[in-house]
Design a protein around this motif. Structure first.
Motif, PDB file in Angstrom:
ATOM      1  N   VAL A  22      -3.919   7.954 -13.014  1.00 54.73           N
ATOM      2  CA  VAL A  22      -3.426   7.276 -12.680  1.00 54.73           C
ATOM      3  C   VAL A  22      -1.775   5.847 -13.995  1.00 54.73           C
ATOM      4  O   VAL A  22      -1.363   5.711 -12.691  1.00 54.73           O
ATOM      5  CB  VAL A  22      -4.731   5.600 -12.010  1.00 54.73           C
ATOM      6  CG1 VAL A  22      -3.590   4.159 -11.532  1.00 54.73           C
ATOM      7  CG2 VAL A  22      -4.909   6.010 -10.259  1.00 54.73           C
ATOM      8  N   LYS A  23      -2.417   5.737 -14.670  1.00 55.34           N
ATOM      9  CA  LYS A  23      -1.648   5.407 -15.303  1.00 55.34           C
ATOM     10  C   LYS A  23      -1.012   6.730 -15.792  1.00 55.34           C
ATOM     11  O   LYS A  23       0.416   6.138 -15.970  1.00 55.34           O
ATOM     12  CB  LYS A  23      -2.900   4.797 -17.133  1.00 55.34           C
ATOM     13  CG  LYS A  23      -1.777   4.671 -17.556  1.00 55.34           C
ATOM     14  CD  LYS A  23      -3.281   4.572 -19.094  1.00 55.34           C
ATOM     15  CE  LYS A  23      -2.305   3.875 -20.505  1.00 55.34           C
ATOM     16  NZ  LYS A  23      -3.220   3.562 -21.729  1.00 55.34           N
ATOM     17  N   GLY A  29       6.330   7.244 -13.413  1.00 54.33           N
ATOM     18  CA  GLY A  29       7.857   6.406 -12.568  1.00 54.33           C
ATOM     19  C   GLY A  29       6.892   6.082 -11.158  1.00 54.33           C
ATOM     20  O   GLY A  29       7.427   6.020  -9.536  1.00 54.33           O
ATOM     21  N   PHE A  30       5.957   6.680 -10.371  1.00 58.78           N
ATOM     22  CA  PHE A  30       5.310   6.500  -9.403  1.00 58.78           C
ATOM     23  C   PHE A  30       5.023   5.044  -9.286  1.00 58.78           C
ATOM     24  O   PHE A  30       4.667   4.662 -10.186  1.00 58.78           O
ATOM     25  CB  PHE A  30       3.583   7.574  -8.861  1.00 58.78           C
ATOM     26  CG  PHE A  30       4.150   9.016  -9.363  1.00 58.78           C
ATOM     27  CD1 PHE A  30       4.566   9.629  -7.452  1.00 58.78           C
ATOM     28  CD2 PHE A  30       4.737   9.725  -9.931  1.00 58.78           C
ATOM     29  CE1 PHE A  30       5.528  10.791  -7.772  1.00 58.78           C
ATOM     30  CE2 PHE A  30       4.719  11.088  -9.533  1.00 58.78           C
ATOM     31  CZ  PHE A  30       5.405  12.000  -8.206  1.00 58.78           C
ATOM     32  N   ALA A  31       4.711   4.282  -7.878  1.00 59.49           N
ATOM     33  CA  ALA A  31       4.467   3.065  -8.114  1.00 59.49           C
ATOM     34  C   ALA A  31       3.199   2.826  -7.380  1.00 59.49           C
ATOM     35  O   ALA A  31       2.603   1.857  -7.923  1.00 59.49           O
ATOM     36  CB  ALA A  31       5.038   2.731  -6.687  1.00 59.49           C
ATOM     37  N   ARG A  58      -8.560   3.925  -0.672  1.00 60.69           N
ATOM     38  CA  ARG A  58      -7.666   3.177  -1.266  1.00 60.69           C
ATOM     39  C   ARG A  58      -6.409   3.533  -1.893  1.00 60.69           C
ATOM     40  O   ARG A  58      -5.880   4.554  -2.162  1.00 60.69           O
ATOM     41  CB  ARG A  58      -8.318   3.166  -2.224  1.00 60.69           C
ATOM     42  CG  ARG A  58      -9.972   1.926  -2.136  1.00 60.69           C
ATOM     43  CD  ARG A  58     -10.989   2.506  -3.088  1.00 60.69           C
ATOM     44  NE  ARG A  58     -12.451   2.159  -2.932  1.00 60.69           N
ATOM     45  CZ  ARG A  58     -12.744   3.015  -2.586  1.00 60.69           C
ATOM     46  NH1 ARG A  58     -12.535   4.615  -2.279  1.00 60.69           N
ATOM     47  NH2 ARG A  58     -14.516   3.229  -2.269  1.00 60.69           N
ATOM     48  N   LEU A  59      -5.350   2.336  -2.148  1.00 61.26           N
ATOM     49  CA  LEU A  59      -3.869   2.459  -2.003  1.00 61.26           C
ATOM     50  C   LEU A  59      -3.844   1.713  -3.204  1.00 61.26           C
ATOM     51  O   LEU A  59      -4.149   0.568  -3.634  1.00 61.26           O
ATOM     52  CB  LEU A  59      -3.128   1.568  -0.857  1.00 61.26           C
ATOM     53  CG  LEU A  59      -1.433   1.442  -2.165  1.00 61.26           C
ATOM     54  CD1 LEU A  59      -0.669   3.224  -1.587  1.00 61.26           C
ATOM     55  CD2 LEU A  59      -0.858   0.918  -0.919  1.00 61.26           C
ATOM     56  N   THR A  64      -0.406  -0.954 -12.391  1.00 58.62           N
ATOM     57  CA  THR A  64      -1.159  -1.929 -13.479  1.00 58.62           C
ATOM     58  C   THR A  64      -2.980  -1.773 -13.312  1.00 58.62           C
ATOM     59  O   THR A  64      -3.025  -2.395 -13.349  1.00 58.62           O
ATOM     60  CB  THR A  64      -1.433  -3.829 -12.068  1.00 58.62           C
ATOM     61  OG1 THR A  64      -1.564  -3.024 -10.796  1.00 58.62           O
ATOM     62  CG2 THR A  64       1.213  -3.848 -11.924  1.00 58.62           C
ATOM     63  N   GLY A  65      -3.370  -0.450 -12.194  1.00 62.15           N
ATOM     64  CA  GLY A  65      -4.002  -0.153 -11.824  1.00 62.15           C
ATOM     65  C   GLY A  65      -4.723  -0.919 -11.224  1.00 62.15           C
ATOM     66  O   GLY A  65      -5.869   0.080 -10.330  1.00 62.15           O
ATOM     67  N   GLU A  66      -4.408  -2.001 -10.492  1.00 64.77           N
ATOM     68  CA  GLU A  66      -5.221  -2.659  -9.731  1.00 64.77           C
ATOM     69  C   GLU A  66      -5.186  -2.085  -8.288  1.00 64.77           C
ATOM     70  O   GLU A  66      -4.455  -1.012  -7.703  1.00 64.77           O
ATOM     71  CB  GLU A  66      -4.574  -4.590  -9.018  1.00 64.77           C
ATOM     72  CG  GLU A  66      -4.223  -5.036 -10.570  1.00 64.77           C
ATOM     73  CD  GLU A  66      -4.372  -6.334 -10.220  1.00 64.77           C
ATOM     74  OE1 GLU A  66      -3.664  -6.282  -9.410  1.00 64.77           O
ATOM     75  OE2 GLU A  66      -4.310  -7.358 -11.597  1.00 64.77           O
ATOM     76  N   VAL A  67      -6.566  -2.345  -7.246  1.00 66.87           N
ATOM     77  CA  VAL A  67      -6.228  -1.811  -5.884  1.00 66.87           C
ATOM     78  C   VAL A  67      -5.701  -2.177  -4.868  1.00 66.87           C
ATOM     79  O   VAL A  67      -5.898  -3.781  -4.850  1.00 66.87           O
ATOM     80  CB  VAL A  67      -7.837  -0.949  -5.638  1.00 66.87           C
ATOM     81  CG1 VAL A  67      -7.972  -1.443  -3.672  1.00 66.87           C
ATOM     82  CG2 VAL A  67      -8.468  -0.396  -6.615  1.00 66.87           C
ATOM     83  N   ALA A  68      -4.818  -2.210  -4.488  1.00 59.91           N
ATOM     84  CA  ALA A  68      -3.687  -2.620  -3.449  1.00 59.91           C
ATOM     85  C   ALA A  68      -4.017  -3.266  -1.711  1.00 59.91           C
ATOM     86  O   ALA A  68      -4.043  -3.788  -1.402  1.00 59.91           O
ATOM     87  CB  ALA A  68      -1.941  -2.797  -3.602  1.00 59.91           C
ATOM     88  N   TYR A  69      -4.794  -1.816  -1.758  1.00 56.97           N
ATOM     89  CA  TYR A  69      -5.243  -1.956  -0.480  1.00 56.97           C
ATOM     90  C   TYR A  69      -6.448  -1.376  -0.334  1.00 56.97           C
ATOM     91  O   TYR A  69      -6.768  -0.286  -1.258  1.00 56.97           O
ATOM     92  CB  TYR A  69      -4.369  -1.451   0.712  1.00 56.97           C
ATOM     93  CG  TYR A  69      -4.223  -1.217   1.986  1.00 56.97           C
ATOM     94  CD1 TYR A  69      -3.742  -2.294   2.977  1.00 56.97           C
ATOM     95  CD2 TYR A  69      -4.800  -0.072   2.431  1.00 56.97           C
ATOM     96  CE1 TYR A  69      -4.120  -2.246   4.319  1.00 56.97           C
ATOM     97  CE2 TYR A  69      -5.428   0.111   3.691  1.00 56.97           C
ATOM     98  CZ  TYR A  69      -4.473  -1.046   4.821  1.00 56.97           C
ATOM     99  OH  TYR A  69      -5.086  -1.062   6.199  1.00 56.97           O
TER     100      TYR A  69
END
Length: 208
Positions: A22-23, A29-31, A58-59, A64-69
């Motif tokens: 993910v990092k 440049g991926f969101a 999971r999104l 940030t590495g945080e799970v947004a959804y």
């Protein structure tokens, strides 16, 4: 039109560890990174074969590495054999992924004009500046929000529901007011913005 999807397998060698992968994608440049886990697969046989699948999508915010959804699903389909049953389940999985895209990457537009009103000046049909370029299709449901201020803070309040009845162009559709039509004209007369998004879209992804 509103989101570009790239298969990570086309990006060359990536780290095996999920966090590092993910990092790395964030640095490229991926969101967001869409991933998932297969929680359970089962088959049952009675009169025919039932395939049962449990999974979680999971999104993750790549910056940030945080799970947004995150959302879990359970699907069951029946068929004459296990292969056909699983194919039916996978069709539902594809629909779930499409629904996720609509929830977290909604098309965002505005009500541009009222096309028809009834005798009480309730809007019955309106034009919205969303179309095929944003993945909108006939029969699709849209939600209309009006910005309010509570304690000085902006809040988007749902005021109407629409259904697309005709694509006018790549960036315009004609919609039928399914609910809340009486609130549209007063808002437009007051030159207030009426924001339109996919039905059921997660507010936190577009309420800025």
């Amino acid at each position: 039109g509103r989101v570009t999807v790239v298969d990570s397998k086309t990006l060359g060698t990536l780290p095996e560890a999920v966090n590092e992968r993910v990092k790395t994608l964030g640095q490229k440049g991926f969101a967001y990174v869409v991933g998932g886990t297969l929680d359970n697969v089962a088959y049952a046989t009675e009169n025919n074969v039932a395939a049962m699948l449990s999974y979680t999508i999971r999104l993750t915010n790549a910056r940030t590495g945080e799970v947004a959804y995150s959302r879990s699903f359970q699907k069951t389909a029946h068929a004459g054999n296990s292969e056909e049953a699983m194919q039916k389940v996978m069709e539902d999985v594809r629909k779930d992924i499409t629904a996720l895209a609509n929830d977290v990457f909604p098309a965002i537009g505005t009500v541009k004009a009222i096309d028809k009103m009834d005798k009480n000046e309730v809007a019955t049909e309106v034009y919205v500046n969303l179309g095929s370029d944003q993945g909108i299709g006939e029969g699709q449901q849209l939600d209309v929000y009006q910005r309010m201020y509570i304690g000085g803070e902006p809040v988007w309040n749902k005021v109407a529901e629409l259904k697309v009845i005709r694509l006018v162009g790549g960036n315009m559709t004609l919609c039928k007011c399914m609910a809340g039509g009486r609130k549209i004209k007063p808002a437009m007369d007051a030159e207030q913005i009426l924001r339109v998004v996919n039905h059921g879209a997660q507010t936190r992804f577009w309420n800025n």
